[in-house]
Design a protein around this motif. Structure first.
Motif, PDB file in Angstrom:
ATOM      1  N   SER A 190       0.809  -1.218   0.000  1.00 15.99           N
ATOM      2  CA  SER A 190       0.000   0.000   0.000  1.00 15.99           C
ATOM      3  C   SER A 190       0.843   1.269   0.000  1.00 15.99           C
ATOM      4  O   SER A 190       0.370   2.333  -0.379  1.00 15.99           O
ATOM      5  N   ARG A 191       2.087   1.170   0.406  1.00  8.71           N
ATOM      6  CA  ARG A 191       2.987   2.331   0.439  1.00  8.71           C
ATOM      7  C   ARG A 191       3.796   2.490  -0.843  1.00  8.71           C
ATOM      8  O   ARG A 191       4.389   3.529  -1.078  1.00  8.71           O
ATOM      9  N   VAL A 243       2.990   5.473  -3.153  1.00  4.82           N
ATOM     10  CA  VAL A 243       3.386   6.752  -2.576  1.00  4.82           C
ATOM     11  C   VAL A 243       4.861   7.044  -2.842  1.00  4.82           C
ATOM     12  O   VAL A 243       5.230   8.166  -3.177  1.00  4.82           O
ATOM     13  N   GLU A 298       9.687   1.758   6.382  1.00 10.88           N
ATOM     14  CA  GLU A 298      10.296   2.822   5.583  1.00 10.88           C
ATOM     15  C   GLU A 298      11.431   3.478   6.357  1.00 10.88           C
ATOM     16  O   GLU A 298      11.229   3.990   7.452  1.00 10.88           O
TER      17      GLU A 298
END
Length: 167
Positions: free
Chosen positions: A93-94, A97, A153
């Motif tokens: 999901s990241r 981005v 991250e």
């Protein structure tokens, strides 16, 4: 080879049969349309068990590039000399981005031994917006999963510092 849940085993057998049938069905056409008699194909197999592993080994010997997908990484490693573990440390999901962000790239830890495979994986990591960070040999891949020290991250420098403490 690992023993799988009966449903997974049946699903895997169906996928293998379909993949083998598909690959065998298109192989003559692909071979005819390839530019030159010696042009190798890129072939992916679903599973690396008896069927997938045997076909993959034969296709490798014939000069084709083969990718295996299975539940047993160590078994796959024996079949293919070119494995890199990447894209496990950050949730899917990241990933959208990261490709859109400006400034310093988020680090993407990768593990492997084959310099050529690491170069290819590094290119793919950069193409989706991350900075590849080699953390060591393939065995270090166990630290890339969610809940392990390299997951999440982080900046490339943070990843290097954490990786230096792991063995």
């Amino acid at each position: 080879m690992k023993t799988n849940h009966p449903v997974q085993t049946r699903r895997r057998e169906v996928l293998l049969a379909g993949a083998a049938g598909f690959a065998l069905g298109v192989l003559p056409f692909a071979a005819r349309t390839a530019s030159g008699a010696d042009a190798g194909l890129k072939i992916g197999t679903v599973g690396s068990g008896r069927i997938g592993g045997t076909l993959g080994e034969l296709w490798l010997k014939a000069g084709h590039e083969v990718m295996f997908s299975s539940l047993d990484l160590e078994y796959d490693r024996k079949l293919a000399a070119r494995l890199v573990r990447a894209f496990n440390a950050i949730g899917y999901s990241r990933m959208q981005v990261a490709g859109q962000s400006q400034g310093e790239r988020i680090g993407m830890p990768i593990a492997g031994e084959d310099a050529g495979a690491i170069a290819v994986a590094s290119r793919l990591v950069r193409e989706v917006g991350y900075e590849p960070v080699l953390v060591g040999p393939l065995a270090m891949g166990k630290y890339l999963m969610p809940g392990t020290p390299l997951a999440g991250e982080r900046s490339p420098e943070e990843i290097r510092k954490i990786a230096a403490t792991l063995k």
